[in-house]
Motif scaffolding. Structure first.
Motif, short mmCIF file in Angstrom:
data_model
loop_
_atom_site.label_atom_id
_atom_site.label_comp_id
_atom_site.label_asym_id
_atom_site.label_seq_id
_atom_site.Cartn_x
_atom_site.Cartn_y
_atom_site.Cartn_z
N THR A 35 -11.54 4.62 -4.41
CA THR A 35 -11.06 3.61 -5.57
C THR A 35 -11.05 3.28 -6.67
OG1 THR A 35 -12.88 2.73 -4.94
CG2 THR A 35 -12.17 2.20 -3.20
N ASN A 45 -0.35 5.11 -0.13
CA ASN A 45 0.40 3.45 -0.30
C ASN A 45 -0.01 2.50 -1.18
OD1 ASN A 45 -1.73 3.57 2.26
ND2 ASN A 45 -3.76 3.23 1.44
N ARG A 46 0.44 3.30 -2.60
CA ARG A 46 1.27 2.36 -3.19
C ARG A 46 2.77 3.15 -2.53
NH1 ARG A 46 -2.06 4.80 -8.63
NH2 ARG A 46 -4.02 3.58 -7.87
N ARG A 48 3.95 3.12 0.19
CA ARG A 48 4.86 2.42 1.09
C ARG A 48 4.00 1.22 0.59
NH1 ARG A 48 -0.58 5.95 2.66
NH2 ARG A 48 0.85 7.48 4.31
N ARG A 49 4.27 0.79 -0.63
CA ARG A 49 4.40 -0.48 -0.37
C ARG A 49 5.30 -0.83 -0.99
NH1 ARG A 49 4.31 -3.56 -4.77
NH2 ARG A 49 3.70 -6.27 -5.14
N ASP A 169 3.24 -6.22 0.55
CA ASP A 169 1.62 -6.04 0.11
C ASP A 169 1.08 -5.85 1.58
OD1 ASP A 169 1.44 -5.87 -2.75
OD2 ASP A 169 0.80 -8.16 -2.82
N HIS A 170 1.12 -6.66 2.97
CA HIS A 170 1.38 -6.68 3.79
C HIS A 170 1.68 -6.16 4.76
CE1 HIS A 170 -0.92 -8.87 7.47
NE2 HIS A 170 0.52 -8.95 7.81
N ARG A 173 -0.15 -2.11 3.51
CA ARG A 173 -1.24 -1.97 3.72
C ARG A 173 -1.25 -1.52 5.61
NH1 ARG A 173 -5.34 -5.97 6.37
NH2 ARG A 173 -6.96 -5.00 5.67
N GLY A 176 -0.40 1.73 5.68
CA GLY A 176 -1.60 2.32 5.02
C GLY A 176 -2.51 2.81 6.20
N MET A 177 -2.89 1.65 6.64
CA MET A 177 -4.05 1.63 8.15
C MET A 177 -3.42 2.53 9.15
SD MET A 177 -5.45 -2.29 8.46
CE MET A 177 -5.96 -1.78 9.96
N GLU A 180 -4.14 6.02 7.91
CA GLU A 180 -5.40 6.51 7.45
C GLU A 180 -6.01 6.27 9.11
OE1 GLU A 180 -10.11 4.41 5.46
OE2 GLU A 180 -7.93 3.65 5.05
#
Length: 235
Positions: A35, A45-46, A48-49, A169-170, A173, A176-177, A180
């Motif tokens: 973070t 993740n960025r 992916r968005r 964003d949704h 995310r 990204g999950m 992860e």
């Protein structure tokens, strides 16, 4: 006294505590550090968005579907491999006497009781069972992401740009999950090599745990791939 951990010599017990403490502690610390400092997962993740934003501008989503399928192929492969490894370890636990005798023939391998040897096999089995569950959950999350990609409206169908940004964003995310969760399974695979070192000695187990955690840190926060993934002038 605990019937399982009681017979463990102090060095073995300390090595086991270091292993689990390092695994859980590193996972939590890396999540918190990402973070404040970009990690491979945070940077991707960025992207992916950004991918989800582009998906809303495409009439034909064949490319996006192919990407999702390709991403889910990796956890599927590792999940299948985990099943094979678990089967082999269970077979080894069923014939501990023979396997223990073979291990004792390896130079520098520690001579332990059958109970401690069983505990070492049980630890490896537990690691791969954990990895299997993480990989299969990652596959399901990618399938949920595929549904979102398929249901994504075209850019003109959003009432305003903020809605398109919120969708990206949704969906990003969720992807990204899934990544992860896959990363958790890969981390377990890395740490299984540290657990193998326990068959040689508890000190080798401790050293291998520290080395694997260092390798994970370098790859997540200081790798050349991380530098290549950064968009110049943005991150």
């Amino acid at each position: 006294m605990n019937p399982v951990l009681g017979p463990l010599p102090l060095p073995d017990l300390l090595a086991l505590l270091l292993f689990f403490g390092g695994w859980v502690g590193y996972a939590h610390w890396a999540r918190q550090l990402s973070t404040r400092r970009p990690s491979i997962l945070a940077i991707t993740n960025r992207w992916r968005r950004a991918w989800m934003l582009q998906a809303t501008q495409r009439d034909n989503r064949i490319v996006d579907a192919a990407i999702v399928q390709n991403l889910s192929a990796s956890p599927a492969f590792f999940a299948s491999t985990s099943i094979l490894v678990i089967g082999g370890l269970l077979a080894a636990m069923a014939s501990t006497d023979k396997v223990s005798g073979l291990v004792k023939e390896i130079p520098f391998a520690a001579r332990t009781s059958l109970l401690v040897f069983d505990l070492k096999l049980a630890l490896l089995t537990a690691i791969f069972v954990f990895a299997f569950f993480r990989f299969t959950w990652s596959i399901r999350q990618y399938s949920f992401g595929a549904i979102l990609v398929g249901a994504a409206p075209e850019a003109a169908q959003f009432a305003e740009e903020a809605q398109r940004q919120a969708f990206a964003d949704h969906a990003g995310r969720l992807m990204g999950m899934a990544a992860e969760t896959f990363n958790d399974g890969l981390r377990a695979y890395y740490l299984s090599f540290a657990a193998v070192a326990w068959f040689f000695s508890p000190f080798a187990f401790m050293a291998a745990t520290a080395f694997v955690l260092f390798v994970l840190y370098r790859r997540e926060f200081h790798s050349d791939v991380l530098g290549a993934l950064r968009e110049p002038g943005t991150y």
